[in-house]
Design an enzyme around this catalytic site. Structure first.
Site, PDB file in Angstrom:
ATOM      1  N   HIS A 175      -2.694   2.556   8.473  1.00 30.21           N
ATOM      2  CA  HIS A 175      -3.734   1.785   7.777  1.00 30.21           C
ATOM      3  C   HIS A 175      -3.908   0.460   8.497  1.00 30.21           C
ATOM      4  O   HIS A 175      -2.940  -0.179   8.904  1.00 30.21           O
ATOM      5  CB  HIS A 175      -3.318   1.538   6.324  1.00 30.21           C
ATOM      6  CG  HIS A 175      -4.152   0.493   5.638  1.00 30.21           C
ATOM      7  ND1 HIS A 175      -5.524   0.573   5.538  1.00 30.21           N
ATOM      8  CD2 HIS A 175      -3.797  -0.675   5.019  1.00 30.21           C
ATOM      9  CE1 HIS A 175      -5.977  -0.477   4.877  1.00 30.21           C
ATOM     10  NE2 HIS A 175      -4.952  -1.252   4.561  1.00 30.21           N
ATOM     11  N   HIS A 230      -7.122  -2.943   9.384  1.00 30.86           N
ATOM     12  CA  HIS A 230      -8.405  -3.579   9.077  1.00 30.86           C
ATOM     13  C   HIS A 230      -9.173  -3.849  10.372  1.00 30.86           C
ATOM     14  O   HIS A 230      -9.485  -5.000  10.687  1.00 30.86           O
ATOM     15  CB  HIS A 230      -8.185  -4.900   8.334  1.00 30.86           C
ATOM     16  CG  HIS A 230      -7.494  -4.766   7.022  1.00 30.86           C
ATOM     17  ND1 HIS A 230      -7.044  -5.862   6.309  1.00 30.86           N
ATOM     18  CD2 HIS A 230      -7.156  -3.679   6.284  1.00 30.86           C
ATOM     19  CE1 HIS A 230      -6.464  -5.454   5.178  1.00 30.86           C
ATOM     20  NE2 HIS A 230      -6.522  -4.136   5.149  1.00 30.86           N
ATOM     21  N   TYR A 289      -8.654  21.503  21.503  1.00 34.97           N
ATOM     22  CA  TYR A 289      -8.550  20.193  22.140  1.00 34.97           C
ATOM     23  C   TYR A 289      -7.098  19.759  22.260  1.00 34.97           C
ATOM     24  O   TYR A 289      -6.329  19.798  21.303  1.00 34.97           O
ATOM     25  CB  TYR A 289      -9.323  19.154  21.326  1.00 34.97           C
ATOM     26  CG  TYR A 289      -9.458  17.812  21.989  1.00 34.97           C
ATOM     27  CD1 TYR A 289     -10.394  17.611  22.994  1.00 34.97           C
ATOM     28  CD2 TYR A 289      -8.659  16.740  21.614  1.00 34.97           C
ATOM     29  CE1 TYR A 289     -10.537  16.378  23.625  1.00 34.97           C
ATOM     30  CE2 TYR A 289      -8.796  15.500  22.219  1.00 34.97           C
ATOM     31  CZ  TYR A 289      -9.728  15.333  23.236  1.00 34.97           C
ATOM     32  OH  TYR A 289      -9.866  14.105  23.838  1.00 34.97           O
ATOM     33  N   GLU A 303       0.813  -1.217   0.000  1.00 31.12           N
ATOM     34  CA  GLU A 303       0.000   0.000   0.000  1.00 31.12           C
ATOM     35  C   GLU A 303       0.850   1.273   0.000  1.00 31.12           C
ATOM     36  O   GLU A 303       0.351   2.363   0.309  1.00 31.12           O
ATOM     37  CB  GLU A 303      -0.931   0.011   1.221  1.00 31.12           C
ATOM     38  CG  GLU A 303      -1.814  -1.205   1.359  1.00 31.12           C
ATOM     39  CD  GLU A 303      -2.906  -1.294   0.306  1.00 31.12           C
ATOM     40  OE1 GLU A 303      -2.838  -0.568  -0.706  1.00 31.12           O
ATOM     41  OE2 GLU A 303      -3.834  -2.101   0.496  1.00 31.12           O
ATOM     42  N   HIS A 336     -12.487  -3.049   2.400  1.00 32.16           N
ATOM     43  CA  HIS A 336     -11.053  -3.112   2.680  1.00 32.16           C
ATOM     44  C   HIS A 336     -10.752  -2.846   4.152  1.00 32.16           C
ATOM     45  O   HIS A 336     -10.459  -3.769   4.901  1.00 32.16           O
ATOM     46  CB  HIS A 336     -10.325  -2.105   1.769  1.00 32.16           C
ATOM     47  CG  HIS A 336      -8.845  -2.215   1.783  1.00 32.16           C
ATOM     48  ND1 HIS A 336      -8.069  -1.871   0.689  1.00 32.16           N
ATOM     49  CD2 HIS A 336      -7.968  -2.581   2.746  1.00 32.16           C
ATOM     50  CE1 HIS A 336      -6.795  -2.053   0.985  1.00 32.16           C
ATOM     51  NE2 HIS A 336      -6.707  -2.476   2.233  1.00 32.16           N
ATOM     52  N   TYR A 374     -20.333  13.064  18.938  1.00 33.75           N
ATOM     53  CA  TYR A 374     -19.541  14.284  18.722  1.00 33.75           C
ATOM     54  C   TYR A 374     -18.096  14.000  18.330  1.00 33.75           C
ATOM     55  O   TYR A 374     -17.443  14.822  17.682  1.00 33.75           O
ATOM     56  CB  TYR A 374     -19.588  15.189  19.963  1.00 33.75           C
ATOM     57  CG  TYR A 374     -18.762  14.727  21.139  1.00 33.75           C
ATOM     58  CD1 TYR A 374     -17.403  15.044  21.238  1.00 33.75           C
ATOM     59  CD2 TYR A 374     -19.333  13.989  22.170  1.00 33.75           C
ATOM     60  CE1 TYR A 374     -16.640  14.628  22.306  1.00 33.75           C
ATOM     61  CE2 TYR A 374     -18.583  13.574  23.246  1.00 33.75           C
ATOM     62  CZ  TYR A 374     -17.237  13.896  23.314  1.00 33.75           C
ATOM     63  OH  TYR A 374     -16.482  13.477  24.376  1.00 33.75           O
TER      64      TYR A 374
END
Length: 220
Positions: A99, A101, A215, A80, A162, A120
């Site tokens: 990335h 799964h 934040y 990837e 994916h 939120y």
């Protein structure tokens, strides 16, 4: 603005530690996830097909971001690598791409269902939803194009059939976002089993996004 990471043993080990943390948290399984960091020399990315427990700092792959030739003698990068590279090129302020799964993110991705303003914390990813990038073959340039498109004004997206991908201005931020995204997806999927989630309105989400501007700040 965050600075690119140095390509040293500590940085490489931090990527491995993040992979192990994802696995320990149940966010990823086997060798399906991958992580990249922007460095002063280009991009460090996890190698293809190596179990996290067996990964060593010298196995991480250094790839250029300017299109120049990759250094020889390295392991094969994650399949990837294209969307990792293209995300970092498109989002100059971001330093990390994660990335994975995760089960609940992937379940929604299988149904091509975005995460709407059901909580939120959706605003933590930059907008009023977490979108789904359309499907394309893993490792393809088309998938890269679709993921970059879905991440426009967002720091996370699902990937149809994916998984999920997030970005961050540090590895710690990106890892936190992946964990939070899976928690959010789990809550949303669970809510769908007991009724119809009541979504926050545009004005409410705008208020939350303004609150998120401060934040994490530790001083006034």
């Amino acid at each position: 603005m965050s600075r690119p990471y140095c390509d040293d043993t500590a940085t490489r080990q931090s990527i491995i530690d993040a992979c192990l943390a994802m696995q320990a948290a149940g966010v990823n399984q086997g060798v399906s996830g991958n992580i990249s960091l922007r460095t002063t020399e280009g991009m460090l990315i996890t190698p293809s097909g190596v179990e996290y427990e067996k990964m060593r700092p010298d196995m991480l792959v250094l790839m250029p971001l300017d299109g120049s030739q990759m250094r020889t003698g390295q392991m094969k990068p994650s399949s990837e690598w294209q969307f990792h590279r293209d995300i970092l090129l498109a989002k100059r302020s971001e330093m990390a791409v994660v990335h994975a799964h995760p089960t609940f993110c992937t379940a929604l991705a299988m149904n091509h269902q975005p995460i709407p303003a059901c909580h939120y914390m959706v605003a933590a990813f930059g907008g009023d939803d977490v979108p789904v990038a359309d499907y394309a073959l893993f490792g393809s340039q088309e998938l890269s194009r679709l993921v970059v498109q879905a991440l426009h004004h967002r720091s996370a997206c699902l990937m149809a059939n994916h998984g999920a991908v997030v970005t961050g201005d540090s590895l710690q931020t990106a890892l936190w976002r992946m964990m939070e995204l899976e928690t959010l997806a789990k809550g949303y999927v669970t809510s769908l089993t007991i009724g119809s989630p009541k979504l926050l309105g545009a004005d409410q989400m705008s208020e939350v996004k303004q609150a998120f501007a401060d934040y994490g700040r530790t001083s006034l």
